[in-house]
Design a protein around this motif. Structure first.
Motif, mmCIF file in Angstrom:
data_model
loop_
_atom_site.group_PDB
_atom_site.id
_atom_site.type_symbol
_atom_site.label_atom_id
_atom_site.label_comp_id
_atom_site.label_asym_id
_atom_site.label_seq_id
_atom_site.Cartn_x
_atom_site.Cartn_y
_atom_site.Cartn_z
ATOM 1 N N GLY A 415 0.815 -1.212 0.000
ATOM 2 C CA GLY A 415 0.000 0.000 0.000
ATOM 3 C C GLY A 415 0.845 1.255 0.000
ATOM 4 N N ALA A 416 1.917 1.257 0.813
ATOM 5 C CA ALA A 416 2.807 2.427 0.849
ATOM 6 C C ALA A 416 3.479 2.635 -0.509
ATOM 7 N N TRP A 417 3.918 1.512 -1.135
ATOM 8 C CA TRP A 417 4.541 1.613 -2.466
ATOM 9 C C TRP A 417 3.537 2.108 -3.497
ATOM 10 N N LEU A 418 2.313 1.597 -3.394
ATOM 11 C CA LEU A 418 1.273 1.972 -4.343
ATOM 12 C C LEU A 418 0.995 3.468 -4.282
ATOM 13 N N TYR A 419 0.982 3.995 -3.065
ATOM 14 C CA TYR A 419 0.747 5.430 -2.914
ATOM 15 C C TYR A 419 1.867 6.235 -3.586
ATOM 16 N N ARG A 420 3.134 5.821 -3.350
ATOM 17 C CA ARG A 420 4.258 6.535 -3.961
ATOM 18 C C ARG A 420 4.195 6.447 -5.486
ATOM 19 N N GLN A 481 -11.537 -1.776 0.750
ATOM 20 C CA GLN A 481 -10.156 -1.301 0.649
ATOM 21 C C GLN A 481 -9.379 -2.153 -0.352
ATOM 22 N N LEU A 482 -9.660 -3.468 -0.347
ATOM 23 C CA LEU A 482 -8.986 -4.366 -1.272
ATOM 24 C C LEU A 482 -9.382 -4.054 -2.719
ATOM 25 N N GLU A 483 -10.692 -3.798 -2.936
ATOM 26 C CA GLU A 483 -11.153 -3.466 -4.290
ATOM 27 C C GLU A 483 -10.540 -2.145 -4.771
ATOM 28 N N ASP A 484 -10.478 -1.162 -3.864
ATOM 29 C CA ASP A 484 -9.860 0.119 -4.227
ATOM 30 C C ASP A 484 -8.392 -0.073 -4.598
ATOM 31 N N MET A 485 -7.695 -0.904 -3.848
ATOM 32 C CA MET A 485 -6.281 -1.154 -4.140
ATOM 33 C C MET A 485 -6.121 -1.859 -5.484
ATOM 34 N N ALA A 486 -7.072 -2.751 -5.813
ATOM 35 C CA ALA A 486 -7.021 -3.436 -7.107
ATOM 36 C C ALA A 486 -7.156 -2.429 -8.249
#
Length: 755
Positions: A415-420, A481-486
């Motif tokens: 999640g942290a990597w995804l944000y960056r 949250q999982l769907e949003d991350m997908a």
């Protein structure tokens, strides 16, 4: 269906359509701008006339005359029959420096392009002048209009920060343009158009029917227009009558013709130029008093205009204050929600609730905090709203990061990597004033993004396993949250490659632009008014070092070819017709710019060498002529024979004198004022001495020729005398008459030339 037809067009078809529209707009702009210029040049003493805009601007003389009329200032100007290109470029350079001195930003408009008469560049410069000296100046008298709410469909600034295609030479990237355009449109919308019930959305199709022009005239002089009659006529009839009335009754120059406006896409700049003239005839809102009757008198037909402006101004202030109150309440609620103890799923649901509210308000608030003043500054209320909004934005984003990090490992790390990665992909490029700095910034960020995004596949595989099981080591993950991350993963993986390609294209784009700007700046330093020979020699050495030793042309060509390949790959991968048009336009315009610029740069060396050669010729002839004049002046007191002998080579010195003046006059025209003044003084003295001497000795100029002619004459007399004597002798000799003797005599006479 229309969209599919557009998408099916080939790049060549799109380019052809764009070129046709551009050609049509150039024709209308050329005609309109020429009329506008001539309306001002008639005020000059003596008046001037521009016949062909592109040709007449080449020497810079009429351009400087126009700026003198508009500004009331006297500007230095090179003119005369012996003008060369270097003087034309110098005149145009003076004009551009004058405009830059008034804080008018010119984007890729240079002297050489104007001297070449390039249509798009000349029109771009004229539009800049019109925008500053007419539209911006007149709309600045309507400061209240800057705060009026208005349509955003057509009043945005014409040049965006980064996604604008190429830095088109005809575009002036200033906030003045956007603000002046907004103010002028709002003036039409809120003081003119509403009375007729028409909706003026822009400076294009809204004016095609001619009703808007009549509405403007009616606002100034109601008795001149019958609005009911106007609505029942054809476009051409309305336009013709509006232009005629404006010219005959209001004294507004007829810059447009009906056929210019009654088209599918009327030229925006031409209509703005014309409409802005009406502002000079509209009652000055600064003179409105507080008394209602005074307002009625000053603004006929609009008794409550000044009050309505104040109402709009108060309404904007009220909206900003209410917005600030809403943001502050939103921030308090957001803070409480963050501090509430609950499970991860509930926290994420709470976060989504606030993010939805945030997105609903975002566009409205961002519009409210756009600068409305000409200096780009925010009002106090705007600044307070912006400060609160930035604080809320930061808090919401921090909460998002915190929620991602709170997920069980390794999902928290992902999640942290995804944000960056999202931040990197959405990060806007800050365009620096120096193109090289922009290119270096893009290169640095591209390397950072490349390092970051190279982990995409590894994180994606780990996430997919978690997504499949909906848990991490048996710990369930909030489904939302999982769907949003997908979805976020899909965005990152689908755009990262294109993002890096775009950054590579942009880096090379600004590398190329930096080379163009460098070449232009160098050219300006080389085509100046020159100094003494030593300074010109230094310029030549600088030219050789920059162009030849550093292989500048080869460097540019390599950069261009790499950019061309990168652009082709980027456009193919992007698939956007609009982006393809932008890239194609940039490549075409820079190619044309470099074609003209490179010719100018290549010609610099021969020009510098010619100046040096003339300095050498002038120096040599002056030195030898001065020495000869001193000897010649002393010879005037000598005997006739001595003078005749000394001045036999006077023709040679006549040639030297002519060579000295030719070289001197060339240097006077190409050198700076101080050097030219010294040269003029020196030539004046030498020519004075030469003139006095020549009047005394000019008869000796042909002495050698006269001696030669006398000798030839004497020789001819001798030959003729000998011939006559011989003939007389031959004819006087007795001859025994016989056929043979007579025949022999005739043959002898023929041989001797007597027959």
């Amino acid at each position: 269906m229309a969209a599919s037809r557009t998408a099916s067009r080939s790049p060549r078809d799109i380019a052809n359509v764009m070129q046709r529209l551009q050609d049509e707009q150039e024709i209308v702009q050329k005609r309109t701008f020429t009329k506008w210029i001539n309306s001002h040049l008639t005020k000059r003493k003596p008046p001037l006339v521009v016949d062909d805009l592109f040709e007449d601007m080449k020497d810079g003389v009429k351009l400087l005359a126009l700026l003198e009329v508009l500004s009331g200032q006297k500007l230095p100007c090179e003119q005369g029959r012996r003008m060369k290109r270097i003087h034309a470029v110098a005149n145009i350079g003076t004009a551009l420096k004058f405009l830059e001195g008034r804080k008018i930003k010119l984007v890729n408009i240079n002297s050489t392009d104007i001297a070449d008469g390039r249509p798009s560049i000349v029109l771009g410069l004229m539009w800049t002048i019109i925008l500053y000296f007419q539209i911006e100046e007149l709309t600045s008298n309507l400061p209240q209009l800057q705060s009026l709410p208005g349509s955003t469909s057509s009043v945005d600034s014409m040049v965006s920060a980064e996604t604008a295609s190429p830095p088109s030479k005809r575009k002036v990237a200033t906030k003045i343009q956007g603000n002046a355009k907004k103010a002028l449109l709002k003036w039409v919308q809120y003081t003119v158009a509403k009375q007729t019930g028409i909706d003026v959305k822009d400076f294009g199709r809204s004016w095609r029917s001619g009703v808007a022009f009549h509405s403007v005239i009616h606002a100034i002089r109601p008795e001149l227009v019958d609005l009911e009659k106007v609505k029942g006529r054809s476009n051409r009839e309305n336009l013709e009558e509006a232009f005629t009335i404006a010219e005959s009754e209001l004294g507004i120059p007829r810059l447009l013709d009906p056929e210019d406006v009654d088209v599918d896409k009327p030229d925006e700049k031409s209509i703005m130029t014309y409409v802005a003239q009406f502002l000079k005839h509209y009652p000055d809102i600064h003179n409105t008093g507080t008394d209602g009757q005074e307002n009625d008198e000053i603004l006929p037909g609009f008794p409550s205009f000044a009050n309505s402006i104040q109402n709009f101004k108060r309404e904007d202030g009220l909206i900003l204050k209410e917005t600030k109150v809403w943001i502050e309440q939103f921030e308090r609620d957001l803070t409480r929600a963050q501090m509430t103890e609950s499970n991860l799923q509930d926290k994420y649901q709470s976060f989504k609730h606030f993010r939805v509210q945030y997105e609903i308000k975002r566009k409205q608030i961002e519009h409210l905090i756009q600068p409305v003043h000409r200096d780009g500054k925010l009002s106090l209320d705007q600044a307070l709203v912006k400060q609160s909004w930035d604080r809320v934005s930061s808090r919401l984003f921090d909460w998002h990061i915190q929620l991602d990090k709170s997920l069980p490992a390794p999902l928290g790390t992902i999640g942290a990597w995804l944000y960056r990665a999202e931040v990197a992909l959405r990060e806007e490029i800050t365009i620096q004033q120096v193109h090289e700095e922009t290119a270096n910034t893009i290169q640095r960020k591209r390397e950072q993004h490349k390092d970051l995004l190279q982990n995409t596949d590894a994180h994606k595989r780990a996430f997919h396993e978690i997504y499949r099981t909906r848990s991490v080591n048996g710990i369930p993950v909030p489904p939302d949250q999982l769907e949003d991350m997908a979805e976020r993963f899909h965005f990152v993986s689908s755009t990262s490659e294109l993002h890096l390609m775009k950054m590579e294209f942009l880096e090379l784009k600004y590398r190329l632009l930096s080379l163009l700007v460098l070449a232009e700046s160098k050219l300006k330093s080389w085509i100046i008014k020159y100094g003494r020979r030593e300074s010109v020699e230094l310029l030549l050495q600088n030219y050789i070092s920059f162009i030849e030793n550093s292989k500048f042309f080869e460097q540019y060509e390599v950069t261009y070819q790499i950019l061309k390949q990168t652009a082709e790959m980027y456009v193919k991968a992007d698939g956007s017709v609009e982006e393809a048009e932008n890239v194609m336009k940039f490549m075409n315009e820079t190619t044309a710019q470099w074609r003209n610029l490179s010719v100018e740069v290549r010609s610099v060396r021969s020009m510098l060498e010619e100046v040096i050669a003339n300095w050498d010729r002038y120096g040599n002839t002056v030195a030898s002529l001065q020495a000869w004049l001193e000897d010649a002046e002393k010879m005037l007191n000598q005997s006739e024979h001595a003078k005749k002998d000394f001045f036999r080579n006077l023709p040679h010195w006549i040639q030297q004198h002519a060579a000295m003046n030719d070289a001197g006059n060339f240097l006077i025209e190409t050198c700076d004022e101080m050097v030219s003044r010294d040269l003029k003084q020196q030539l004046l003295l030498l020519n004075g001495r030469w003139r006095e001497l020549f009047m005394e000795v000019k008869q000796y100029a042909r002495a050698d020729e006269m001696d030669r002619m006398k000798k030839e004459y004497a020789d001819c007399i001798t030959v003729l005398s000998d011939f006559a004597t011989e003939a007389h002798k031959k004819l006087s000799e007795p001859l025994e008459v016989s056929f043979i003797n007579v025949k022999l005599l005739i043959q002898d006479l023929e041989v001797r030339g007597f027959w």
